[in-house]
Design an enzyme around this catalytic site. Structure first.
Site, PDB file in Angstrom:
ATOM      1  N   LYS A 126       9.999 -13.498  -3.287  1.00 24.44           N
ATOM      2  CA  LYS A 126      10.454 -14.432  -2.254  1.00 24.44           C
ATOM      3  C   LYS A 126       9.775 -15.789  -2.454  1.00 24.44           C
ATOM      4  O   LYS A 126      10.418 -16.829  -2.446  1.00 24.44           O
ATOM      5  CB  LYS A 126      10.127 -13.846  -0.873  1.00 24.44           C
ATOM      6  CG  LYS A 126      10.583 -14.707   0.267  1.00 24.44           C
ATOM      7  CD  LYS A 126      10.319 -14.026   1.602  1.00 24.44           C
ATOM      8  CE  LYS A 126      10.545 -15.005   2.744  1.00 24.44           C
ATOM      9  NZ  LYS A 126      10.248 -14.448   4.044  1.00 24.44           N
ATOM     10  N   GLU A 134       0.509 -11.064  -8.958  1.00 25.16           N
ATOM     11  CA  GLU A 134       0.854  -9.887  -9.758  1.00 25.16           C
ATOM     12  C   GLU A 134       2.210 -10.079 -10.448  1.00 25.16           C
ATOM     13  O   GLU A 134       2.385  -9.796 -11.637  1.00 25.16           O
ATOM     14  CB  GLU A 134       0.933  -8.633  -8.868  1.00 25.16           C
ATOM     15  CG  GLU A 134      -0.383  -8.205  -8.249  1.00 25.16           C
ATOM     16  CD  GLU A 134      -0.610  -8.829  -6.866  1.00 25.16           C
ATOM     17  OE1 GLU A 134      -0.158  -9.971  -6.641  1.00 25.16           O
ATOM     18  OE2 GLU A 134      -1.261  -8.163  -6.038  1.00 25.16           O
ATOM     19  N   GLY A 163      10.037 -10.168   3.616  1.00 22.42           N
ATOM     20  CA  GLY A 163       9.954  -9.447   2.339  1.00 22.42           C
ATOM     21  C   GLY A 163      10.308  -7.973   2.467  1.00 22.42           C
ATOM     22  O   GLY A 163      11.099  -7.427   1.691  1.00 22.42           O
ATOM     23  N   ARG A 164       9.758  -7.320   3.484  1.00 22.73           N
ATOM     24  CA  ARG A 164       9.985  -5.872   3.623  1.00 22.73           C
ATOM     25  C   ARG A 164      11.349  -5.549   4.222  1.00 22.73           C
ATOM     26  O   ARG A 164      11.692  -4.393   4.417  1.00 22.73           O
ATOM     27  CB  ARG A 164       8.856  -5.239   4.440  1.00 22.73           C
ATOM     28  CG  ARG A 164       8.604  -5.905   5.787  1.00 22.73           C
ATOM     29  CD  ARG A 164       7.275  -5.463   6.377  1.00 22.73           C
ATOM     30  NE  ARG A 164       6.912  -6.200   7.578  1.00 22.73           N
ATOM     31  CZ  ARG A 164       6.290  -7.372   7.582  1.00 22.73           C
ATOM     32  NH1 ARG A 164       5.959  -7.951   6.452  1.00 22.73           N
ATOM     33  NH2 ARG A 164       5.983  -7.965   8.720  1.00 22.73           N
ATOM     34  N   GLU A 216       3.031  -2.800   7.621  1.00 27.80           N
ATOM     35  CA  GLU A 216       2.895  -4.255   7.479  1.00 27.80           C
ATOM     36  C   GLU A 216       3.500  -4.948   8.715  1.00 27.80           C
ATOM     37  O   GLU A 216       3.106  -6.054   9.066  1.00 27.80           O
ATOM     38  CB  GLU A 216       3.571  -4.740   6.186  1.00 27.80           C
ATOM     39  CG  GLU A 216       2.993  -6.058   5.668  1.00 27.80           C
ATOM     40  CD  GLU A 216       3.547  -6.489   4.319  1.00 27.80           C
ATOM     41  OE1 GLU A 216       4.765  -6.663   4.203  1.00 27.80           O
ATOM     42  OE2 GLU A 216       2.757  -6.674   3.382  1.00 27.80           O
ATOM     43  N   HIS A 253       3.407  22.953  -0.140  1.00 26.06           N
ATOM     44  CA  HIS A 253       2.398  23.588  -0.986  1.00 26.06           C
ATOM     45  C   HIS A 253       1.178  22.700  -1.156  1.00 26.06           C
ATOM     46  O   HIS A 253       0.374  22.913  -2.070  1.00 26.06           O
ATOM     47  CB  HIS A 253       3.029  23.941  -2.337  1.00 26.06           C
ATOM     48  CG  HIS A 253       4.179  24.885  -2.183  1.00 26.06           C
ATOM     49  ND1 HIS A 253       4.020  26.256  -2.125  1.00 26.06           N
ATOM     50  CD2 HIS A 253       5.497  24.649  -1.997  1.00 26.06           C
ATOM     51  CE1 HIS A 253       5.208  26.822  -1.942  1.00 26.06           C
ATOM     52  NE2 HIS A 253       6.121  25.870  -1.857  1.00 26.06           N
ATOM     53  N   LYS A 304      -6.407 -11.567  -0.850  1.00 29.76           N
ATOM     54  CA  LYS A 304      -5.860 -12.438  -1.906  1.00 29.76           C
ATOM     55  C   LYS A 304      -6.796 -13.623  -2.143  1.00 29.76           C
ATOM     56  O   LYS A 304      -7.103 -13.977  -3.277  1.00 29.76           O
ATOM     57  CB  LYS A 304      -4.495 -12.996  -1.478  1.00 29.76           C
ATOM     58  CG  LYS A 304      -3.326 -12.068  -1.562  1.00 29.76           C
ATOM     59  CD  LYS A 304      -2.042 -12.887  -1.348  1.00 29.76           C
ATOM     60  CE  LYS A 304      -0.916 -12.045  -0.820  1.00 29.76           C
ATOM     61  NZ  LYS A 304       0.274 -12.810  -0.429  1.00 29.76           N
TER      62      LYS A 304
HETATM   63  O1  F6P Z   1       1.288  -9.708   0.140  1.00 27.60           O
HETATM   64  C1  F6P Z   1       2.265  -9.179   0.981  1.00 27.60           C
HETATM   65  C2  F6P Z   1       3.610  -9.703   0.640  1.00 27.60           C
HETATM   66  O2  F6P Z   1       3.748 -11.008   1.106  1.00 27.60           O
HETATM   67  C3  F6P Z   1       4.709  -8.823   1.200  1.00 27.60           C
HETATM   68  O3  F6P Z   1       4.979  -9.058   2.518  1.00 27.60           O
HETATM   69  C4  F6P Z   1       5.820  -9.131   0.270  1.00 27.60           C
HETATM   70  O4  F6P Z   1       6.825  -8.183   0.360  1.00 27.60           O
HETATM   71  C5  F6P Z   1       5.091  -9.111  -1.048  1.00 27.60           C
HETATM   72  O5  F6P Z   1       3.833  -9.694  -0.756  1.00 27.60           O
HETATM   73  C6  F6P Z   1       5.751  -9.831  -2.172  1.00 27.60           C
HETATM   74  O6  F6P Z   1       5.916 -11.196  -1.931  1.00 27.60           O
HETATM   75  P1  F6P Z   1       6.888 -12.061  -2.809  1.00 27.60           P
HETATM   76  O7  F6P Z   1       8.248 -11.500  -2.710  1.00 27.60           O
HETATM   77  O8  F6P Z   1       6.799 -13.449  -2.247  1.00 27.60           O
HETATM   78  O9  F6P Z   1       6.386 -12.014  -4.234  1.00 27.60           O
END
Ligand code: F6P
Length: 554
Positions: free
Chosen positions: A206, A212, A271-272, A357, A388, A516
């Site tokens: 987003k 990452e 995002g979620r 979240e 199990h 972060k």
């Molecule tokens: O760090 C949390 C977060 O902002 C989530 O809410 C989001 O889904 C994820 O990181 C990824 O963010 P982006 O889509 O901006 O890379």
């Protein structure tokens, strides 16, 4: 306005919980012959049985009063109307617009967003058709065989969960892969089996700033260009092997993704909650755009139900309020999600982000620290595997854990006999949790097995199940795109209802920021080979210990 815990509806529920304490659900069934029928509801192809929870008709009435008292219906209306429900970021919350099939406009700041939503869907449709037909191909003209989604959190878990859930509907010619972890093992392990000439990467972010994702995306680009080095213009190679989904179009261009392969979305999509947007591109590529639209249609059907059904028959409201009953009045701190569906293996992890979240919050919308529990810990794994592993705790542990059992009546896989076994186990577990087994029954059973009286008496107590353990069961005909859409939307709205009652903002996630920020400093320390000043002693010692271990590593 009185604090939530001081409101009459809350106090009435507290008193009511005291009255019900010690009563067994079997007694409720005995006293109320219509319980199984009336404590069930159905919408958008999902049947919810909530009768195996320690609650009565009076509990449901009091919970409904609490929801009305906290203006849940008005809050639902405000979300659908495009209000700035996300008050800390001043954003509307309109994932429902992404799957709006009604033809009604959805207004944000006086502007209908539906034309833009439809335009991106059409762009996705054209791209999917091109990739799936082979009209879009890699740099050497080879058709794509593998799609690698690079993203994390909501830009990973939604499409990953849905692609796995819809595996029986997916193309065999286009495999989907998901890389999220910055641990090089994830990307390297995924790329190891892939051919650069037929691999398509989708960078899903987003913000397009997530460390990452950008780190993995750069490494993937390097892997690709290493293969093509020697004459091939890097921009042209990247243009044929990368697509991007983001709200940050400047950054995607800078990365080298051509504009016709960039799929936009909007700040009013959390995002979620984003799998319904172009973040769902891997799903559409996997199952085809028509099936992706079925997913949207299923979610829309649930949206319509949520928007219009009265609270006592409203599935998301029921799930949310029952969760509040468990967490705020009966003391549950966790909630287990148990899909009896291997294809839903990622569903608990997906719900973890969605729920934790959203409602893992300690401050209410007015900025006050709350004096009641908010979102529980969500966890789970597919049945029958869980039986199990951790079901021992569910049956005989000291805490009663509310559980959601989720199961399709029919299998999409060609081993129909196995599905009956799966179904039998699912249903039997809910029955066992409810009924338990008395010590007398355990004793009689032990004697019938030929154990002598002493051994039987000694073991009977270990073989006793208290029962009276809560569960919801969600049943549907098939795990198909439409049903999956409805199921996801059910949980999205459940989370909404709970956040609305708890008066928290379910749509921000400040809690992920501190780690972060601190990681930036720690990274610098690791690179310079020593802990800088300002860390606590434990953190400084850990940095130094790791630096020492890495020096030994040639
Ligand atoms: O760090 C949390 C977060 O902002 C989530 O809410 C989001 O889904 C994820 O990181 C990824 O963010 P982006 O889509 O901006 O890379």
């Amino acid at each position: 306005m009185p604090r939530l815990t001081e409101r009459p509806a809350w106090q009435a529920l507290t008193a009511h919980a005291r009255q019900l304490r010690g009563q067994h659900m079997l007694q409720f069934f005995a006293e109320d012959p219509a319980r199984a029928r009336d404590f069930a509801a159905e919408a958008a192809g999902l049947y919810l049985d909530f009768s195996k929870n320690p609650l009565t008709r009076e509990t449901l009435r009091l919970l409904t009063t609490l929801a009305e008292d906290t203006h849940v219906p008005a809050q639902i209306g405000a979300m659908f109307a495009g209000s700035r429900t996300n008050i800390t970021e001043q954003r509307a919350v309109l994932h429902v617009a992404l799957r709006n099939r009604s033809g009604r406009p959805v207004m944000v700041d006086g502007r209908d967003v539906m034309p833009e939503v439809v335009a991106v869907l059409e762009q996705m449709r054209a791209f999917c058709d091109g990739v799936r037909s082979g009209a879009h191909s890699g740099f050497t003209g080879r058709a794509y065989t593998d799609v690698v989604n690079i993203g994390i959190g909501g830009s990973d878990l939604g499409p990953l969960m849905a692609c796995r859930a819809l595996a029986p509907f997916a193309s065999q010619k286009l495999r989907s892969h998901f890389v999220s972890n910055v641990d090089g093992a994830h990307l390297a392990g995924t790329l190891a089996g892939l051919d650069p000439e037929s691999t398509l990467f989708i960078i899903s972010s987003k913000t397009f700033t997530t460390q990452e994702t950008l780190t993995n995306a750069r490494s993937a680009r390097e892997w690709l260009l290493t293969h093509f080095q020697g004459g091939s213009p890097p921009e042209a190679v990247v243009a044929r092997h990368f697509a991007a989904v983001s709200t940050n179009l400047g950054a995607t261009t800078q990365f080298g993704v051509p504009p016709d392969r960039v799929f936009g979305f909007w700040d009013w999509v959390g995002g979620r909650y984003s799998l319904w947007s172009a973040i769902g591109l891997p799903i559409a590529l996997g199952v085809g755009f028509e099936r992706f639209e079925e997913l949207l249609a299923g979610a829309h059907e649930m949206d319509e139900h949520f928007r219009t059904a009265p609270l006592p028959r409203n599935l998301p409201a029921l799930l949310g309020l029952i969760g509040i009953w468990h967490g705020n009045f009966l003391g549950a701190t966790t909630h287990a999600v148990l899909p009896y569906a291997q294809d839903l293996a990622w569903f608990p992890a997906y719900l973890q982000q969605l729920d934790m979240e959203s409602n893992g919050k300690r401050v209410d919308r007015a900025g006050g620290v709350v004096d009641y529990a908010t979102g529980p810990v969500i966890w789970g794994a597919p049945g029958t595997n869980g039986q199990h592993a951790f079901f021992q705790h569910l049956h005989q542990g000291t805490q009663a854990t509310p559980c959601d059992f989720i199961v399709a009546a029919n299998s999409e896989w060609p081993l129909p006999g196995q599905h009956e076994i799966l179904l039998a186990n699912c249903i039997a577990q809910t029955e066992a949790l409810l009924r338990g087994k008395s010590t007398e029954a355990a004793l009689a059973e032990a004697k019938a097995q030929g154990l002598n009286a002493d051994t039987a008496a000694r073991l009977a107590v270990h073989r006793t199940f208290p029962g009276n353990r809560p569960s919801n069961t969600i049943v549907f005909d098939h795990l198909d795109p439409r049903t999956l859409g409805a199921l996801i939307a059910l949980y999205e709205h459940k989370v909404f209802v709970q956040g609305a009652v708890w008066n928290v903002n379910s749509f921000d996630q400040w809690g992920v920021e501190l780690g972060k920020q601190l990681a930036t400093g720690v990274l610098q320390d690791l690179r310079q080979g020593r802990a800088s000043d300002g860390h606590d002693p434990s953190t400084a010692a850990l940095i130094d210990r790791i630096v020492k271990a890495r020096r030994k590593d040639p």
